[in-house]
Design a protein around this motif. Structure first.
Motif, PDB file in Angstrom:
ATOM      1  N   LYS A  35       0.855  -1.194   0.000  1.00 40.82           N
ATOM      2  CA  LYS A  35       0.000   0.000   0.000  1.00 40.82           C
ATOM      3  C   LYS A  35       0.889   1.242   0.000  1.00 40.82           C
ATOM      4  O   LYS A  35       1.984   1.227   0.592  1.00 40.82           O
ATOM      5  CB  LYS A  35      -0.866   0.017   1.268  1.00 40.82           C
ATOM      6  CG  LYS A  35      -1.873  -1.125   1.338  1.00 40.82           C
ATOM      7  CD  LYS A  35      -3.011  -0.790   2.282  1.00 40.82           C
ATOM      8  CE  LYS A  35      -2.604  -0.463   3.691  1.00 40.82           C
ATOM      9  NZ  LYS A  35      -2.133  -1.441   4.594  1.00 40.82           N
ATOM     10  N   ILE A  36       0.410   2.322  -0.602  1.00 40.76           N
ATOM     11  CA  ILE A  36       1.228   3.546  -0.645  1.00 40.76           C
ATOM     12  C   ILE A  36       1.627   3.990   0.763  1.00 40.76           C
ATOM     13  O   ILE A  36       2.762   4.381   1.011  1.00 40.76           O
ATOM     14  CB  ILE A  36       0.483   4.663  -1.416  1.00 40.76           C
ATOM     15  CG1 ILE A  36       0.469   4.282  -2.891  1.00 40.76           C
ATOM     16  CG2 ILE A  36       1.140   6.034  -1.213  1.00 40.76           C
ATOM     17  CD1 ILE A  36      -0.286   5.191  -3.798  1.00 40.76           C
ATOM     18  N   LEU A  72       0.957  10.997  -5.509  1.00 40.89           N
ATOM     19  CA  LEU A  72       0.279  12.294  -5.504  1.00 40.89           C
ATOM     20  C   LEU A  72      -1.236  12.114  -5.623  1.00 40.89           C
ATOM     21  O   LEU A  72      -2.009  12.764  -4.930  1.00 40.89           O
ATOM     22  CB  LEU A  72       0.784  13.148  -6.671  1.00 40.89           C
ATOM     23  CG  LEU A  72       2.192  13.707  -6.511  1.00 40.89           C
ATOM     24  CD1 LEU A  72       2.694  14.252  -7.834  1.00 40.89           C
ATOM     25  CD2 LEU A  72       2.212  14.796  -5.437  1.00 40.89           C
ATOM     26  N   GLU A  73      -1.623  11.205  -6.521  1.00 43.09           N
ATOM     27  CA  GLU A  73      -3.065  10.972  -6.711  1.00 43.09           C
ATOM     28  C   GLU A  73      -3.716  10.498  -5.423  1.00 43.09           C
ATOM     29  O   GLU A  73      -4.807  10.921  -5.065  1.00 43.09           O
ATOM     30  CB  GLU A  73      -3.274   9.894  -7.781  1.00 43.09           C
ATOM     31  CG  GLU A  73      -3.508  10.470  -9.143  1.00 43.09           C
ATOM     32  CD  GLU A  73      -3.451   9.386 -10.203  1.00 43.09           C
ATOM     33  OE1 GLU A  73      -3.923   8.260  -9.955  1.00 43.09           O
ATOM     34  OE2 GLU A  73      -2.898   9.693 -11.278  1.00 43.09           O
ATOM     35  N   TYR A  74      -3.028   9.619  -4.723  1.00 43.06           N
ATOM     36  CA  TYR A  74      -3.583   9.088  -3.481  1.00 43.06           C
ATOM     37  C   TYR A  74      -3.652  10.195  -2.416  1.00 43.06           C
ATOM     38  O   TYR A  74      -4.709  10.430  -1.822  1.00 43.06           O
ATOM     39  CB  TYR A  74      -2.728   7.911  -3.017  1.00 43.06           C
ATOM     40  CG  TYR A  74      -3.043   7.414  -1.632  1.00 43.06           C
ATOM     41  CD1 TYR A  74      -4.296   6.864  -1.336  1.00 43.06           C
ATOM     42  CD2 TYR A  74      -2.088   7.489  -0.614  1.00 43.06           C
ATOM     43  CE1 TYR A  74      -4.587   6.408  -0.056  1.00 43.06           C
ATOM     44  CE2 TYR A  74      -2.378   7.038   0.660  1.00 43.06           C
ATOM     45  CZ  TYR A  74      -3.624   6.500   0.941  1.00 43.06           C
ATOM     46  OH  TYR A  74      -3.915   6.057   2.205  1.00 43.06           O
ATOM     47  N   TRP A  75      -2.553  10.901  -2.205  1.00 44.22           N
ATOM     48  CA  TRP A  75      -2.549  11.947  -1.164  1.00 44.22           C
ATOM     49  C   TRP A  75      -3.571  13.032  -1.473  1.00 44.22           C
ATOM     50  O   TRP A  75      -4.312  13.477  -0.600  1.00 44.22           O
ATOM     51  CB  TRP A  75      -1.165  12.597  -1.053  1.00 44.22           C
ATOM     52  CG  TRP A  75      -0.108  11.729  -0.449  1.00 44.22           C
ATOM     53  CD1 TRP A  75      -0.281  10.517   0.169  1.00 44.22           C
ATOM     54  CD2 TRP A  75       1.302  12.007  -0.418  1.00 44.22           C
ATOM     55  NE1 TRP A  75       0.923  10.025   0.567  1.00 44.22           N
ATOM     56  CE2 TRP A  75       1.918  10.919   0.233  1.00 44.22           C
ATOM     57  CE3 TRP A  75       2.098  13.052  -0.856  1.00 44.22           C
ATOM     58  CZ2 TRP A  75       3.302  10.863   0.449  1.00 44.22           C
ATOM     59  CZ3 TRP A  75       3.466  12.995  -0.638  1.00 44.22           C
ATOM     60  CH2 TRP A  75       4.060  11.909   0.000  1.00 44.22           C
ATOM     61  N   GLU A  76      -3.575  13.485  -2.730  1.00 49.09           N
ATOM     62  CA  GLU A  76      -4.457  14.607  -3.067  1.00 49.09           C
ATOM     63  C   GLU A  76      -5.904  14.143  -3.244  1.00 49.09           C
ATOM     64  O   GLU A  76      -6.831  14.783  -2.772  1.00 49.09           O
ATOM     65  CB  GLU A  76      -3.940  15.338  -4.308  1.00 49.09           C
ATOM     66  CG  GLU A  76      -2.636  16.066  -4.001  1.00 49.09           C
ATOM     67  CD  GLU A  76      -1.974  16.695  -5.213  1.00 49.09           C
ATOM     68  OE1 GLU A  76      -2.443  16.498  -6.343  1.00 49.09           O
ATOM     69  OE2 GLU A  76      -0.955  17.403  -5.012  1.00 49.09           O
ATOM     70  N   GLY A  77      -6.048  12.987  -3.901  1.00 48.53           N
ATOM     71  CA  GLY A  77      -7.397  12.462  -4.157  1.00 48.53           C
ATOM     72  C   GLY A  77      -8.133  12.155  -2.853  1.00 48.53           C
ATOM     73  O   GLY A  77      -9.323  12.420  -2.720  1.00 48.53           O
ATOM     74  N   GLN A  78      -7.425  11.609  -1.906  1.00 51.39           N
ATOM     75  CA  GLN A  78      -8.064  11.229  -0.634  1.00 51.39           C
ATOM     76  C   GLN A  78      -7.899  12.325   0.426  1.00 51.39           C
ATOM     77  O   GLN A  78      -8.239  12.110   1.575  1.00 51.39           O
ATOM     78  CB  GLN A  78      -7.434   9.954  -0.065  1.00 51.39           C
ATOM     79  CG  GLN A  78      -7.264   8.821  -1.036  1.00 51.39           C
ATOM     80  CD  GLN A  78      -8.519   7.983  -1.135  1.00 51.39           C
ATOM     81  OE1 GLN A  78      -9.202   7.772  -0.155  1.00 51.39           O
ATOM     82  NE2 GLN A  78      -8.822   7.533  -2.321  1.00 51.39           N
TER      83      GLN A  78
END
Ligand code: BG6
Length: 502
Positions: free
Chosen positions: A284-285, A464-470
């Motif tokens: 997982k990230i 980035l997608e995970y941090w920003e998206g969530q």
């Protein structure tokens, strides 16, 4: 040295980069004999300004970094400084602008060799190149005349926007005309990584999974959001601002194979192979990438603001000011060796280093007594460590074990140091000086190629997608400390720990 020349256009001539880095570097190149007396340097910006005004402004700027400058010497340099006004939003000015530049070049006797340094905000890269094209300043590829365009990061803010930028620039320029600056590659000590690795016989055989336990790369800064940077920084963050570019470049130089020849293409191919082999160090990230953000602190009688209290930072911003990552390089040389990367603002000190920790000898024959307070213990030797200290106090050091003098076999760690300042009695050249000279020489070895850039984005994009998206809340760390405890835990599981370089 042989003095070289080209006509150098600086778009964004009224900006900070021009005053702080570019003009001082060009002045130093000229002082050191690398630049001819006549090569024109033409500042381009929107405001109306005379050559005289531009020269005076640049004198003030260069005086700040060069205290020994005299008016007489400056005047000898500044006679080739010119200013040409251009409002990028006014295409009707392009024709006159093109004529003005060509006139200045032919008056100087330097034609057919042109550099355009785009010291402007990234959204203007493509409009600037358009203006060059429509002003007739991009020579036909069939001609022997040349134009090189220099740009600085950010090159996009994710993979898609980086590709879009590459596509738009590619409509008017060929890849070999584009010089993407990563100023870390201009640092003397960064270049020395390659020389140290491939110019010595004794270290390279050890730099692989057989002998290396782990590698740690740190780009630490003690500064926070000084100088009104907050507005920009909050749209960027530590991962985009420093890890995606500077840290991954350091990783490539540390891990790459020797190139077949020391030529730009071969070298960039080898860096590219490292990026292709780069893999997350967990499933997982959140298992391998930790975002951090500094919070207010009171230490040693000094109080420091938290990130969210800084100017121009929106309340409750989740922007990371720190990132730690555990990554792997899945190839024959490095399989199984963790690479720990970290960068952040408001850490205890400004230091950049690469530390390579070696495995312990196969058998622990010797021990030493170590005491903490009244409690003493017999402990194993410290592992060997090779450290490239990129800045400040540039150095390379190797830690190894020796016998502590006495009647017993007690092992003791010592360090062998090579410090630049002691070994060479000269000031290390500024990164921009070296990089600008390479642009004039037409050597793009120390610049990032488009495929490298895209591979780096491809690696960081999911994070980035995970941090920003969530809207992930970064882990807090007190301003002036070495980052959040979650970053320490990342290494702890493997029995490793972060260094605390002084
Ligand atoms: C820049 C970043 O690329 O590098 C800055 O945008 C950072 O945020 C700087 O401070 C660090 O460079 P140096 O040369 O001071 O280590």
């Amino acid at each position: 040295p042989d003095a070289l020349e080209a006509s150098i256009l600086i778009y964004g001539a009224s900006g900070d980069l021009t005053a702080r880095k570019l003009l001082p570097a060009l002045y130093d190149l000229w002082t050191d004999g690398y630049l001819t007396d006549r090569a024109p340097i033409i500042g381009v910006a929107r405001r109306d300004k005379s050559n005289e005004e531009f020269r005076n402004e640049m004198f003030d700027a260069v005086s700040k970094s060069d205290e020994g400058i005299t008016r007489e010497k400056w005047d000898a340099f500044a006679q080739r400084l010119f200013y040409s006004r251009l409002d990028i939003d006014q295409p009707d000015q392009y024709a006159d602008f093109g004529n003005d530049i060509r006139q200045l070049e032919s008056d100087s006797g330097v034609t057919g060799k042109r550099i355009a340094y785009l010291a402007v905000t990234p959204s203007l890269f493509v409009p600037c190149v358009e203006s060059l094209s429509q002003s007739g300043l991009i020579p036909d590829p069939e001609e022997k005349d040349w134009l090189r365009v220099v740009i600085e990061k950010p090159f996009g803010r994710d993979l898609d926007s980086a590709k879009e930028l590459a596509r738009d620039m590619g409509r008017l320029l060929r890849e070999e005309q584009i010089y993407r600056i990563d100023h870390y590659l201009g640092k003397e000590t960064v270049q020395n990584i390659l020389l140290f690795r491939f110019g010595n016989a004794i270290f390279e055989p050890l730099l692989n999974q057989k002998y290396v336990d782990f590698v740690q790369i740190t780009v630490a800064e003690s500064q926070g959001m000084e100088g009104g940077r907050g507005g920009y920084y909050d749209t960027s963050g530590a991962l985009r601002d420093v890890l995606q570019n500077h840290v991954l470049q350091l990783l490539c130089l540390t891990a790459m194979e020797p190139p077949a020849k020391f030529l730009a293409g071969n070298l960039r191919d080898e860096k590219m192979k490292v990026l292709q082999a780069l893999k997350p160090g967990g499933d997982k990230i959140s298992d391998w990438a930790i975002p951090g953000q500094y919070v207010a602190s009171e230490r040693g009688g000094e109080s420091k603001k938290g990130y969210r209290q800084e100017d121009r930072i929106p309340d409750g911003s989740n922007r990371e000011t720190y990132v730690a990552m555990k990554v792997k390089i899945d190839n024959w040389r490095w399989a199984g060796v963790p690479f720990y990367l970290r960068t952040g603002k408001r850490l205890p000190t400004r230091v950049t280093e690469i530390a390579i920790q070696f495995k312990q000898p196969p058998m622990q024959m010797f021990r030493t007594v170590e005491c903490e307070g009244d409690v003493c213990d017999l402990v194993a030797a410290r592992p060997n460590m090779l450290v490239f200290r990129i800045q400040p106090k540039e150095a390379i050091s190797l830690t190894f074990s020796t016998k502590r003098p006495g009647m017993q076999y007690q092992i003791h760690p010592v360090t062998m140091d090579f410090a630049y300042e002691e070994a060479f009695e000269m000031k290390l050249p500024e990164a921009y000086e070296r990089l600008l000279l390479d642009v004039i020489r037409g050597d793009n070895t120390l610049f990032t190629r488009d495929d490298e850039l895209e591979a780096a984005w491809e690696f960081v994009d999911p994070v980035l997608e995970y941090w920003e998206g969530q809207n992930i809340e970064p882990c807090g760390y007190e301003a002036g400390t070495w980052g959040p405890k979650e970053a320490a835990e990342l290494l702890y599981q493997a029995g490793h720990s972060w260094r605390s370089p002084q």
